[in-house]
Structures are given as structure tokens and as C-alpha cells.
Design an enzyme around this catalytic site. Structure first.
Site, PDB file in Angstrom:
ATOM      1  N   THR A 152       1.559  -0.272   7.444  1.00  8.29           N
ATOM      2  CA  THR A 152       1.420   0.320   6.116  1.00  8.29           C
ATOM      3  C   THR A 152       1.955   1.750   6.089  1.00  8.29           C
ATOM      4  OG1 THR A 152      -0.487  -1.050   5.703  1.00  8.29           O
ATOM      5  CG2 THR A 152      -0.484   1.049   4.593  1.00  8.29           C
ATOM      6  N   ARG A 180      -4.546 -12.576  -1.185  1.00  2.00           N
ATOM      7  CA  ARG A 180      -5.357 -11.641  -0.390  1.00  2.00           C
ATOM      8  C   ARG A 180      -5.034 -10.192  -0.788  1.00  2.00           C
ATOM      9  NH1 ARG A 180      -4.112  -7.223   3.415  1.00  2.00           N
ATOM     10  NH2 ARG A 180      -5.818  -7.127   4.887  1.00  2.00           N
ATOM     11  N   VAL A 181      -6.054  -9.407  -1.021  1.00  2.42           N
ATOM     12  CA  VAL A 181      -5.873  -7.991  -1.321  1.00  2.42           C
ATOM     13  C   VAL A 181      -6.533  -7.194  -0.203  1.00  2.42           C
ATOM     14  CG1 VAL A 181      -6.425  -6.123  -2.922  1.00  2.42           C
ATOM     15  CG2 VAL A 181      -5.751  -8.362  -3.815  1.00  2.42           C
ATOM     16  N   GLY A 182      -5.809  -6.228   0.331  1.00  5.50           N
ATOM     17  CA  GLY A 182      -6.350  -5.424   1.421  1.00  5.50           C
ATOM     18  C   GLY A 182      -6.834  -4.064   0.965  1.00  5.50           C
ATOM     19  N   THR A 202      -4.747   3.171   7.489  1.00 11.72           N
ATOM     20  CA  THR A 202      -3.957   2.012   7.914  1.00 11.72           C
ATOM     21  C   THR A 202      -4.677   1.296   9.047  1.00 11.72           C
ATOM     22  OG1 THR A 202      -1.922   1.317   9.041  1.00 11.72           O
ATOM     23  CG2 THR A 202      -2.560   3.618   9.341  1.00 11.72           C
ATOM     24  N   GLY A 203      -4.688  -0.027   8.990  1.00 10.03           N
ATOM     25  CA  GLY A 203      -5.352  -0.759  10.055  1.00 10.03           C
ATOM     26  C   GLY A 203      -5.835  -2.104   9.571  1.00 10.03           C
ATOM     27  N   GLY A 205      -7.304  -4.333   7.485  1.00 11.39           N
ATOM     28  CA  GLY A 205      -7.700  -4.094   6.097  1.00 11.39           C
ATOM     29  C   GLY A 205      -9.080  -4.585   5.726  1.00 11.39           C
TER      30      GLY A 205
HETATM   31  N1  ASP Z   1      -4.373  -2.004   6.022  1.00  7.79           N
HETATM   32  C1  ASP Z   1      -3.267  -2.855   5.711  1.00  7.79           C
HETATM   33  C2  ASP Z   1      -3.771  -4.123   5.082  1.00  7.79           C
HETATM   34  O1  ASP Z   1      -4.775  -4.631   5.522  1.00  7.79           O
HETATM   35  C3  ASP Z   1      -2.419  -3.209   6.894  1.00  7.79           C
HETATM   36  C4  ASP Z   1      -1.946  -2.043   7.744  1.00  7.79           C
HETATM   37  O2  ASP Z   1      -2.433  -0.933   7.612  1.00  7.79           O
HETATM   38  O3  ASP Z   1      -1.043  -2.244   8.578  1.00  7.79           O
HETATM   39  O4  ASP Z   1      -3.183  -4.650   4.182  1.00  7.79           O
END
Ligand code: ASP
Length: 282
Positions: A152, A180-182, A202-203, A205
């Protein structure tokens, strides 16, 4: 990190393979320069920085977004202005080229905070934003590793008036279910800004949603008296970890202190200080 006026991240995950490190560094620097040019206003700055990363196919946002389980692309983005806690977001959009621009329009020209799916794409189209066919987001990857390191993107900024803003944009998780919504679309999870701190995360989600990642950094500062470094570390290394999630975030306080903890092997990020110095981390 002190005296920071703008910081960006290109996602938490694996470290970039050596042959791609320069390209990632260039992408982060380009986003910082784009944000710097707009820094009279912190909202303009985070939008410009994220937009540059969306247009760069090395990152999992906009062009170059990862694939859903049905081999499409659904993008999430959000933006928040700290001064009045105005916010806008789009979720699971499929045709607006720059989701962060759509998120900003939701914030500024609708009474809503989050628009999702077809309605969000239609809104972006009728507002005059550029739309694309789904193949625009797909890229042919010369490097298999690229998919493994992509993350992200996000930005946090502090303008000359001391106001803060944050923005985040993503293609989400590889192979996610359609619909799906993150966390990146959700204010308080992937993005948060108030008068105290601006945060972009970021991570994993789902864990960042359950742990209210970005909002908890602000809450720990406001209600538990932590500074930005302590609050950001508490969220990433204690609270999200306890929920089984890894990732990272960038958090900028109103004095210009940047915290950037991550629990993954790497998190692409860079910052710009008031004297024009740029720093990059892979
Ligand atoms: N946090 C983002 C998601 O879950 C993915 C990411 O940060 O790489 O959509």
C-alpha cells in the site's frame, strides 16, 4: 526523526530485491517532490504524493495494483484533514484511475465520508475524474519478486500553518475476495488525522481494522499522554502484534516528529524535512 514536513510510505512487507531498490527509491523521492510542490496546503501535499505513487506501477495502488481472486482489481483509498477532521474515502472501486482523488472529492463535495463500489466509480466519473478500463491497473511483471514486495502507499504532511493531513491508497491484498474492503479505505484504521497527529498505515488490513490502528495512535497520544514515537510503537509492536498482525505506519505530530515503526522485514518510506533534506528507507 525531527523537523519533518512530509513523509510517504510504499508499503510494509519484504525488502526490495537489490536490483529494484533504486527504482523504489526513485519512486519514493518522486512522490516526496510532488508533495513538496503542493505543501502550501497539507491536504494538497498528501494527495499529490499518493497520486504519484498510484501512477507508479512498482507500488500496490492505482496502476500496478494486485489482483483479486477473480483476477480483477478493486482499489481502496482515504484522506483526512486534521484541522477539522474532515475525511473522504472510496472502497472497492474498479474504474477511477486515481482513487485518492476520488476520496478527496468525497470529502470536499459530498456530505458523506465513504462511497463504495459502483456508486463510487459513478460518482468519480460524473465529477470529471479520469476513468480507465480494468486492464490499466494490471501490469506485466518482469520480476516475480515484485508481487511479493509490493505494498500500500500513503503520506502524512504538516504545512506551514502547522496543520496535518494523511492519505492512504491500495489495491488491497493479493487474491482477496471481490467486495473485500481493507483498512486503507477506513478512517481510523488505515488513515487518521486530527490536530495532534497524522497517520497512514500499511499491513494486514483485517488486523488493522480490528485494532483501529491509525486512530489508536492518536488516542494514545491524546488520552494516555504518549508521544508520537511511543504511541506508534505501542500500536505496531504491542497491540497489532497481539492480534496477530504485522505491518507498519508513518505518524507525524504537529511539532514535526515522525515515527515510522514496522514489524515486517521492510517498509519503503521516505521523508522530507523543513530544510529540504530527503531520507529514504527500504
Ligand atoms: N493494508 C492493506 C490492505 O489490507 C494492504 C497493505 O498495506 O499492503 O488492503
Amino acid at each position: 526523526m525531527k523537523d519533518v514536513i512530509l513523509a510517504v510510505h510504499g508499503g510494509a512487507g519484504k525488502k526490495a530485491p537489490a536490483d529494484l531498490e533504486d527504482a523504489y527509491r526513485a519512486g519514493i523521492e518522486e512522490a516526496l517532490r510532488a508533495g513538496q510542490r503542493a505543501l502550501d496546503n497539507c491536504v494538497d501535499a498528501v494527495e499529490a504524493a499518493v497520486l504519484a505513487l498510484e501512477d507508479n506501477e512498482l507500488f500496490n495502488a492505482g496502476k500496478g495494483s494486485v489482483f483479486t481472486a477473480d483476477e480483477g482489481h478493486e482499489l481502496d483509498a482515504s484522506i483526512m484533514r486534521g484541522s477539522d477532521q474532515a475525511a473522504g474515502a472510496v472502497a472497492a472501486v474498479r474504474s477511477v484511475r486515481n482513487p485518492i482523488a476520488a476520496a478527496r472529492l468525497v470529502m470536499e463535495s459530498t456530505p458523506h465520508v465513504l462511497l463504495a463500489g459502483l456508486g463510487a466509480d459513478d460518482f468519480a466519473l460524473s465529477a470529471g475524474l479520469v476513468t480507465v478500463t480494468p486492464d490499466y491497473f494490471s501490469t506485466k511483471h518482469r520480476y516475480q519478486q515484485l508481487m511479493e514486495v509490493k505494498g500500500t502507499v500513503g503520506a502524512v504532511a504538516r504545512d506551514t500553518s502547522g496543520a496535518l493531513a494523511a492519505a492512504t491508497s491500495t489495491g488491497g491484498m493479493t487474491n482477496k475476495l471481490t467486495g473485500r474492503v481493507g483498512d486503507s479505505a477506513v478512517i481510523g484504521a488505515g488513515t487518521y488525522a486530527n490536530s495532534v497527529v497524522a497517520v497512514s498505515a500499511t499491513g494486514d488490513g483485517e488486523v488493522f481494522l480490528r485494532g483501529m490502528a491509525a486512530g489508536t495512535v492518536a488516542a494514545l497520544m491524546e488520552f494516555a499522554g504518549m508521544d508520537v514515537t511511543e504511541a506508534a510503537a505501542e500500536v505496531v509492536f504491542t497491540r497489532l502484534k497481539a492480534l496477530g498482525g504485522t505491518g507498519g505506519l508513518i505518524a507525524l505530530d504537529r511539532e514535526g516528529t515522525l515515527a515510522r515503526p514496522y514489524s515486517t522485514p521492510g517498509m519503503f518510506h521516505g521523508y522530507l524535512t523543513a530544510d529540504g533534506t530527503i531520507g529514504f528507507f527500504g
